[in-house]
Design a protein around this motif. Structure first.
Motif, PDB file in Angstrom:
ATOM      1  N   SER A  12       0.838  -1.212   0.000  1.00 19.98           N
ATOM      2  CA  SER A  12       0.000   0.000   0.000  1.00 19.98           C
ATOM      3  C   SER A  12       0.864   1.250   0.000  1.00 19.98           C
ATOM      4  N   HIS A  13       2.181   1.064  -0.010  1.00 21.16           N
ATOM      5  CA  HIS A  13       3.124   2.177  -0.054  1.00 21.16           C
ATOM      6  C   HIS A  13       3.623   2.363  -1.491  1.00 21.16           C
ATOM      7  N   GLU A  14       3.498   3.570  -2.002  1.00 21.33           N
ATOM      8  CA  GLU A  14       3.888   3.843  -3.383  1.00 21.33           C
ATOM      9  C   GLU A  14       5.345   3.493  -3.647  1.00 21.33           C
ATOM     10  N   ALA A  15       6.239   3.880  -2.763  1.00 17.95           N
ATOM     11  CA  ALA A  15       7.671   3.675  -3.001  1.00 17.95           C
ATOM     12  C   ALA A  15       8.004   2.187  -3.045  1.00 17.95           C
ATOM     13  N   ALA A  16       7.392   1.392  -2.168  1.00 19.57           N
ATOM     14  CA  ALA A  16       7.655  -0.048  -2.162  1.00 19.57           C
ATOM     15  C   ALA A  16       7.129  -0.704  -3.427  1.00 19.57           C
ATOM     16  N   LEU A  68       1.376  -7.851 -14.147  1.00 23.70           N
ATOM     17  CA  LEU A  68       0.436  -6.790 -13.807  1.00 23.70           C
ATOM     18  C   LEU A  68       0.599  -6.543 -12.314  1.00 23.70           C
ATOM     19  N   VAL A  69       0.819  -5.298 -11.921  1.00 22.78           N
ATOM     20  CA  VAL A  69       1.090  -4.966 -10.522  1.00 22.78           C
ATOM     21  C   VAL A  69       0.204  -3.816 -10.094  1.00 22.78           C
ATOM     22  N   GLY A  70      -0.299  -3.892  -8.871  1.00 21.88           N
ATOM     23  CA  GLY A  70      -1.073  -2.786  -8.333  1.00 21.88           C
ATOM     24  C   GLY A  70      -0.589  -2.370  -6.965  1.00 21.88           C
ATOM     25  N   MET A  71      -0.669  -1.083  -6.677  1.00 22.94           N
ATOM     26  CA  MET A  71      -0.513  -0.601  -5.308  1.00 22.94           C
ATOM     27  C   MET A  71      -1.786  -0.974  -4.566  1.00 22.94           C
ATOM     28  N   THR A  72      -1.659  -1.715  -3.478  1.00 18.12           N
ATOM     29  CA  THR A  72      -2.837  -2.205  -2.758  1.00 18.12           C
ATOM     30  C   THR A  72      -3.554  -1.042  -2.087  1.00 18.12           C
ATOM     31  N   LEU A  73      -4.829  -0.887  -2.405  1.00 20.71           N
ATOM     32  CA  LEU A  73      -5.628   0.233  -1.914  1.00 20.71           C
ATOM     33  C   LEU A  73      -6.357  -0.165  -0.636  1.00 20.71           C
TER      34      LEU A  73
END
Length: 415
Positions: A123-127, A143-148
């Motif tokens: 959930s961290h943008e940098a990670a 396919l990768v997503g930032m966990t919301l």
């Protein structure tokens, strides 16, 4: 050019053609140029004796920040998240920690012959950016997503709607479509982790940028009860996502264990795909997804390791668990069908139908080379590949014709 035993999934149905002695030619662009039986006078020796060559495995559901909590038996689902997952995911506030785990994560994918995955980032943008960087460096496809998530977890994991959507936009601009291998996927963790506002904003982002969506659906009975209480206007769990613009042909729903027939029908009508994660479901005591409920409706299905509730990065382990789950559900499947789901089926579930999961001219040369016994019949070979839980890692792995793992044995030969 590679010579060996080739396993060639059918593009449209769960069947796999076996070429006992075949030649596979890869072009300079990393695409397959030709696939054919080797002629009787072929001078090229077998490239990987004792192994089979097949499309690389596609993991339809896996969590990057849970790499180091594999085997944490603190379930069921909601208690497991609180006790094992959230404390570990808090550590991804450190970019340095995220970078070390990203290396371990990508190494595990390659070791087990996984060439493409649908991945939940931090959930961290940098990670999440660090994970993209490592996937790019290793030459993998994903396919990768930032966990919301903006509720239902420790404060260090929560990101408000404005900040989260802005971060996703930056990641989309930086990585979506990068090198034709990497894409961004809108990733609400699940309904309970998101306020209605964040779900709506996520749906709008996916629609505006033409992005895939991945989330969890109907995994655990306690989860279902809490979701019904949190979204009282929705008639069922699926409608929570439908009403926020998150269900459709670019949507991938993991688990789908406790769906009603009506929900299955609506998934089919909307063209959504499903990630079947049986090992994780067994480990957390969540239940068994009815694979036939999906296949009878022509719903696209891929297999997911669901690390870290899943206990291995090996999709071959997941195939074995899927077979067991089918027996429990009273609708047995076959090793051939499950191998197809782990390769071609996963490609279709991730919307990569035109480029992945087949050994055919024009498809990307994403390949796994797997040790397998010399068995005369196709059925016995499929069983050996699917159900031997002590199987060794992949001997070699290619993405777009580039060797990611393993030495080149008697090939590939440049001609």
């Amino acid at each position: 050019m590679l010579r060996g035993r080739l396993l060639c999934p059918d593009p449209a149905q769960p069947k796999i053609e076996r070429i006992v002695d075949g030649l596979l030619t890869i072009g300079d662009d990393g695409r397959i140029m030709s696939v054919a039986p080797a002629p009787d006078d072929c001078a090229l020796p077998e490239s990987y004796p004792g192994a089979v060559i097949l499309p690389g495995f596609v993991d339809a559901h896996v969590h990057f920040p849970q790499t180091r909590v594999i085997g944490s038996a603190s379930g069921p689902l909601l208690r497991w998240l609180e006790r094992s997952v959230f404390p570990e995911e808090l550590r991804f506030q450190s970019v340095r920690y995220a970078a070390v785990v990203a290396y371990e994560f990508c190494e595990a994918l390659v070791r087990h012959g996984t060439t493409c995955a649908a991945i939940y980032g931090s959930s961290h943008e940098a990670a999440t950016d660090v994970l993209f960087q490592e996937l790019d460096r290793r030459g993998l496809r994903a396919l990768v997503g930032m966990t919301l998530m903006d509720r239902g977890a420790p404060p260090g994991l929560l990101v408000g709607a404005d900040e989260a959507i802005a971060a996703c936009e930056r990641l989309v601009d930086r990585w979506h479509g990068h090198d034709g291998r990497l894409g961004f996927c809108v990733t609400p963790r699940f309904a309970l982790s998101c306020t209605p506002e964040l779900l709506r904003r996520a749906g709008r982002l996916a629609d505006a940028r033409g992005l895939h969506v991945q989330t969890h659906l109907s995994e655990n009975t306690d989860e279902l009860r809490h979701t019904a209480a949190a979204f009282p206007a929705a008639r069922d769990y699926l409608e929570v996502y439908e009403s926020h613009g998150l269900a459709g042909p670019r949507s991938l729903f993991a688990h789908c264990i406790h769906l009603s027939d009506g929900e299955w029908d609506r998934l089919a009508a909307g063209g959504s795909a499903v990630a079947h994660c049986p090992d994780s479901n067994f480990f957390l005591g969540s239940g068994c997804m009815r694979l036939r409920s999906a296949s009878e409706r022509s719903i696209r299905v891929g297999l997911g390791t669901d690390v870290g509730a899943g206990r291995s990065f090996s999709l071959r382990q997941v195939i074995a668990s899927a077979y067991d789950a089918s027996l429990i559900a009273g609708a047995p499947t076959t090793a051939e069908e499950l191998l197809w789901l782990a390769t071609r089926g996963g490609a279709c579930a991730l919307g990569m139908t035109a480029e992945l999961g087949c050994l055919r001219p024009g498809f990307e040369a994403d390949l796994a080379v797997i040790d397998a016994p010399e068995i005369a019949g196709a059925e016995g070979l499929f069983d050996a590949l699917a159900f031997r839980r002590d199987a060794a890692p992949a001997r070699a792995v290619f993405v777009r014709g580039a060797l990611l793992r393993g030495a080149v044995a008697a090939g590939p030969e440049v001609v």
